[in-house]
Design a protein around this motif. Structure first.
Motif, PDB file in Angstrom:
ATOM      1  N   ILE A 101       0.821  -1.073  -0.087  1.00 57.83           N
ATOM      2  CA  ILE A 101       0.148   0.235  -0.159  1.00 57.83           C
ATOM      3  C   ILE A 101       0.920   1.273  -0.046  1.00 57.83           C
ATOM      4  O   ILE A 101       0.634   2.133  -0.789  1.00 57.83           O
ATOM      5  N   PRO A 102       1.548   1.463   0.818  1.00 61.71           N
ATOM      6  CA  PRO A 102       2.651   2.715   0.731  1.00 61.71           C
ATOM      7  C   PRO A 102       3.239   2.897  -0.543  1.00 61.71           C
ATOM      8  O   PRO A 102       3.454   4.133  -0.893  1.00 61.71           O
ATOM      9  N   TYR A 103       3.678   1.644  -1.172  1.00 62.71           N
ATOM     10  CA  TYR A 103       4.445   2.016  -2.435  1.00 62.71           C
ATOM     11  C   TYR A 103       3.589   2.404  -3.514  1.00 62.71           C
ATOM     12  O   TYR A 103       3.715   3.329  -4.049  1.00 62.71           O
ATOM     13  N   LYS A 104       2.164   1.882  -3.575  1.00 64.91           N
ATOM     14  CA  LYS A 104       1.075   2.364  -4.484  1.00 64.91           C
ATOM     15  C   LYS A 104       0.885   3.676  -4.303  1.00 64.91           C
ATOM     16  O   LYS A 104       0.739   4.445  -5.350  1.00 64.91           O
ATOM     17  N   LYS A 105       0.682   4.164  -2.923  1.00 68.16           N
ATOM     18  CA  LYS A 105      -0.083   5.415  -2.803  1.00 68.16           C
ATOM     19  C   LYS A 105       1.280   6.490  -2.911  1.00 68.16           C
ATOM     20  O   LYS A 105       0.783   7.509  -3.716  1.00 68.16           O
ATOM     21  N   LEU A 106       2.538   6.312  -2.773  1.00 64.04           N
ATOM     22  CA  LEU A 106       3.520   7.097  -3.099  1.00 64.04           C
ATOM     23  C   LEU A 106       3.799   7.204  -4.603  1.00 64.04           C
ATOM     24  O   LEU A 106       4.153   8.198  -5.135  1.00 64.04           O
ATOM     25  N   ILE A 107       3.641   6.135  -5.182  1.00 65.74           N
ATOM     26  CA  ILE A 107       4.013   5.890  -6.600  1.00 65.74           C
ATOM     27  C   ILE A 107       2.868   6.654  -7.489  1.00 65.74           C
ATOM     28  O   ILE A 107       3.055   7.470  -8.575  1.00 65.74           O
ATOM     29  N   ASP A 108       1.376   6.552  -7.120  1.00 61.89           N
ATOM     30  CA  ASP A 108       0.470   7.180  -7.758  1.00 61.89           C
ATOM     31  C   ASP A 108       0.567   8.891  -7.406  1.00 61.89           C
ATOM     32  O   ASP A 108       0.065   9.595  -8.287  1.00 61.89           O
ATOM     33  N   ARG A 109       1.195   9.152  -6.392  1.00 62.26           N
ATOM     34  CA  ARG A 109       1.288  10.650  -6.032  1.00 62.26           C
ATOM     35  C   ARG A 109       2.622  11.118  -6.554  1.00 62.26           C
ATOM     36  O   ARG A 109       2.968  12.278  -6.575  1.00 62.26           O
ATOM     37  N   ASP A 110       3.341  10.249  -7.484  1.00 63.57           N
ATOM     38  CA  ASP A 110       4.433  10.746  -8.129  1.00 63.57           C
ATOM     39  C   ASP A 110       5.618  11.295  -7.232  1.00 63.57           C
ATOM     40  O   ASP A 110       6.138  12.353  -7.473  1.00 63.57           O
ATOM     41  N   LEU A 111       5.630  10.685  -6.075  1.00 65.04           N
ATOM     42  CA  LEU A 111       6.761  11.006  -4.966  1.00 65.04           C
ATOM     43  C   LEU A 111       7.959  10.254  -5.042  1.00 65.04           C
ATOM     44  O   LEU A 111       8.593  10.473  -4.086  1.00 65.04           O
ATOM     45  N   VAL A 112       8.301   9.344  -5.892  1.00 68.71           N
ATOM     46  CA  VAL A 112       9.308   8.222  -5.609  1.00 68.71           C
ATOM     47  C   VAL A 112      10.378   8.818  -6.597  1.00 68.71           C
ATOM     48  O   VAL A 112      10.235   8.956  -7.742  1.00 68.71           O
ATOM     49  N   ASP A 113      11.573   8.774  -6.030  1.00 74.47           N
ATOM     50  CA  ASP A 113      13.002   8.973  -6.593  1.00 74.47           C
ATOM     51  C   ASP A 113      13.128   7.834  -7.224  1.00 74.47           C
ATOM     52  O   ASP A 113      14.048   7.502  -8.266  1.00 74.47           O
ATOM     53  N   ALA A 114      13.243   6.941  -6.287  1.00 76.90           N
ATOM     54  CA  ALA A 114      13.926   5.658  -6.483  1.00 76.90           C
ATOM     55  C   ALA A 114      13.395   4.422  -5.323  1.00 76.90           C
ATOM     56  O   ALA A 114      12.803   4.932  -4.351  1.00 76.90           O
ATOM     57  N   ILE A 115      13.482   3.178  -5.795  1.00 72.78           N
ATOM     58  CA  ILE A 115      12.973   2.019  -4.721  1.00 72.78           C
ATOM     59  C   ILE A 115      14.156   1.201  -4.751  1.00 72.78           C
ATOM     60  O   ILE A 115      14.714   0.553  -5.807  1.00 72.78           O
ATOM     61  N   MET A 116      14.500   0.360  -3.575  1.00 73.41           N
ATOM     62  CA  MET A 116      15.246  -0.304  -3.284  1.00 73.41           C
ATOM     63  C   MET A 116      14.707  -1.736  -3.160  1.00 73.41           C
ATOM     64  O   MET A 116      13.603  -1.978  -2.191  1.00 73.41           O
ATOM     65  N   THR A 117      15.117  -2.855  -3.750  1.00 70.27           N
ATOM     66  CA  THR A 117      14.497  -4.167  -3.663  1.00 70.27           C
ATOM     67  C   THR A 117      15.136  -4.892  -2.140  1.00 70.27           C
ATOM     68  O   THR A 117      16.241  -4.315  -1.722  1.00 70.27           O
ATOM     69  N   ALA A 118      14.375  -5.842  -1.765  1.00 74.46           N
ATOM     70  CA  ALA A 118      14.480  -6.477  -0.773  1.00 74.46           C
ATOM     71  C   ALA A 118      15.129  -7.907  -1.148  1.00 74.46           C
ATOM     72  O   ALA A 118      14.623  -8.283  -2.147  1.00 74.46           O
ATOM     73  N   HIS A 119      16.013  -8.656  -0.309  1.00 73.47           N
ATOM     74  CA  HIS A 119      16.676 -10.086  -0.511  1.00 73.47           C
ATOM     75  C   HIS A 119      15.427 -10.945   0.239  1.00 73.47           C
ATOM     76  O   HIS A 119      15.922 -11.748   0.726  1.00 73.47           O
ATOM     77  N   ILE A 120      14.288 -10.745  -0.044  1.00 74.02           N
ATOM     78  CA  ILE A 120      13.349 -11.624   0.496  1.00 74.02           C
ATOM     79  C   ILE A 120      12.869 -12.585  -0.371  1.00 74.02           C
ATOM     80  O   ILE A 120      12.536 -12.270  -1.584  1.00 74.02           O
ATOM     81  N   PHE A 121      12.511 -13.991   0.163  1.00 79.38           N
ATOM     82  CA  PHE A 121      12.054 -14.909  -0.855  1.00 79.38           C
ATOM     83  C   PHE A 121      10.500 -15.064  -0.422  1.00 79.38           C
ATOM     84  O   PHE A 121      10.127 -15.122   0.609  1.00 79.38           O
ATOM     85  N   ASN A 122       9.635 -15.059  -1.553  1.00 83.23           N
ATOM     86  CA  ASN A 122       8.198 -15.309  -1.304  1.00 83.23           C
ATOM     87  C   ASN A 122       7.843 -16.066  -2.447  1.00 83.23           C
ATOM     88  O   ASN A 122       7.644 -15.702  -3.605  1.00 83.23           O
TER      89      ASN A 122
END
Length: 374
Positions: free
Chosen positions: A242-263
């Motif tokens: 949800i935070p990613y979607k809302k911040l992306i939709d508001r055009d507030l994101v410079d960059a996103i860092m990935t996680a080394h998590i397995f799902n």
């Protein structure tokens, strides 16, 4: 040849001359494959001055490295002196780095606040507070105040990228790497989004890029990906997006860092950093994110212990990572840049990774850099 004939000949040749000059200028300004690859690498190093290390000058000048990351503590040697001794020393180091790597060099740091702050009071920097503290306080003015203090500090030093804010939800308060050390604003996605928005906008006002982390969500984990594989298959939920979607939709994101998590519900084979379904599928296609993707440190145990360097780089690039981070602070390898640079070049030469794929990342990096006062 009379004057009239000569004049006619000049007029006929003039367009060709202009075209040749234009082509020559374009050729001069077109970056080489080596330069494009270099821009995709972000590396850590030892030393409080550029003279202290035997490789950072080489990496910046010979391999065109696009970014560096600074640390206060050297994990392999357990030394409290890595890159940071004092404000004046650090400012000089950054100036020298930018002279070597160009003014468009990314100079990054993890200055989240609280327990994750590379700029500490004992080294002459202002005290900071954690995201958890600000989330519990839940006061917009307080978050803005502390974000402004941090942003001013970074901007005055010449640091132009902060690996923050953390937008992981505090799903598991005992999480040893997120909730357990107060790195999350809240378990509530609305609260996280609110304070992350303030943080981002404040840093943007001071010309410092922010990086959301750790996609697609590290808050529900039970283990630390610095040490080994972290499986969140049974604990992760879509609410963490949800935070990613809302911040992306508001055009507030410079960059996103990935996680080394397995799902395994997202990708049955690879952790998010190396996962095409996670990055190209979930982040780019589903959440409509078109900007810069930065990997978490590819030398961390969750990656290093499971995959060879070539497999790691190949999968990260295939997945859609634009900047590959080699923090050089889980283990230390002074030759990591030449190795990584050569591997990427080989992947292109053998046709595994296309030149267009490299150009796509290069263009995203340069678009970010060109839209800021460096």
């Amino acid at each position: 040849m009379n004057r009239i004939t000569f004049s006619i000949l000049l007029l006929l040749l003039y367009p060709l001359t202009i075209e040749a000059q234009t082509l020559q200028e374009k050729t001069k300004t077109q970056p080489s494959l080596d330069e494009k690859i270099g821009q995709m690498l972000l590396v850590g190093f030892r030393g409080t001055s550029v003279a202290d290390t035997n490789h950072i000058k080489r990496d910046l000048t010979n391999y065109h490295v696009g970014g560096v990351v600074l640390f206060d503590y050297d994990v392999p040697t357990k030394s409290t002196t890595r890159n940071i001794e004092s404000p004046s020393q650090l400012q000089k180091l950054i100036q020298d780095l930018k002279q070597l790597g160009g003014t468009r060099l990314i100079v990054s740091i993890d200055q989240e606040g609280g327990k994750v702050a590379r700029l500490k009071p004992e080294k002459g920097f202002s005290k900071t507070v954690s995201a958890a503290y600000l989330g519990q306080l839940d006061n917009a003015d307080s978050t803005r105040h502390y974000a402004r203090k941090s942003a001013e500090t970074l901007a005055n030093l010449g640091i132009n990228m902060n690996f923050a804010p953390v937008v992981d939800l505090n799903v598991n308060p005992d999480n040893p790497i997120i909730g357990g050390i107060d790195r999350s604003f809240s378990a509530d996605p609305q609260t996280v989004t609110k304070h992350a928005s303030i943080y981002i906008q404040t840093f943007d006002n001071h010309g410092v890029w922010t990086v959301l982390k750790h996609f697609p969500g590290h808050g529900s984990s039970k283990n630390d990906s610095h040490l080994g594989v972290v499986d969140v298959t049974d604990t992760w939920s879509e609410q963490e997006l949800i935070p990613y979607k809302k911040l992306i939709d508001r055009d507030l994101v410079d960059a996103i860092m990935t996680a080394h998590i397995f799902n395994r519900n997202i990708d049955p084979d690879f952790p998010a950093t190396l996962s095409k379904p996670a990055i190209e599928g979930l982040l780019r296609n589903d959440l409509k994110y078109k900007g810069l993707v930065i990997s978490d440190d590819l030398m961390m145990g969750a990656i290093r212990n499971e995959y060879g360097l070539k497999t790691t780089i190949k999968n990260a690039l295939t997945a859609g990572v634009d900047i590959l981070t080699f923090g050089n602070n889980s283990i230390y390898d002074p030759n990591i840049v030449p190795k990584a640079h050569q591997i990427i070049k080989e992947l292109v030469q053998e046709g595994t990774i296309s030149k267009q794929r490299i150009t796509e990342s290069y263009n995203k990096i340069m678009e970010l850099k060109s839209n800021a006062d460096m």
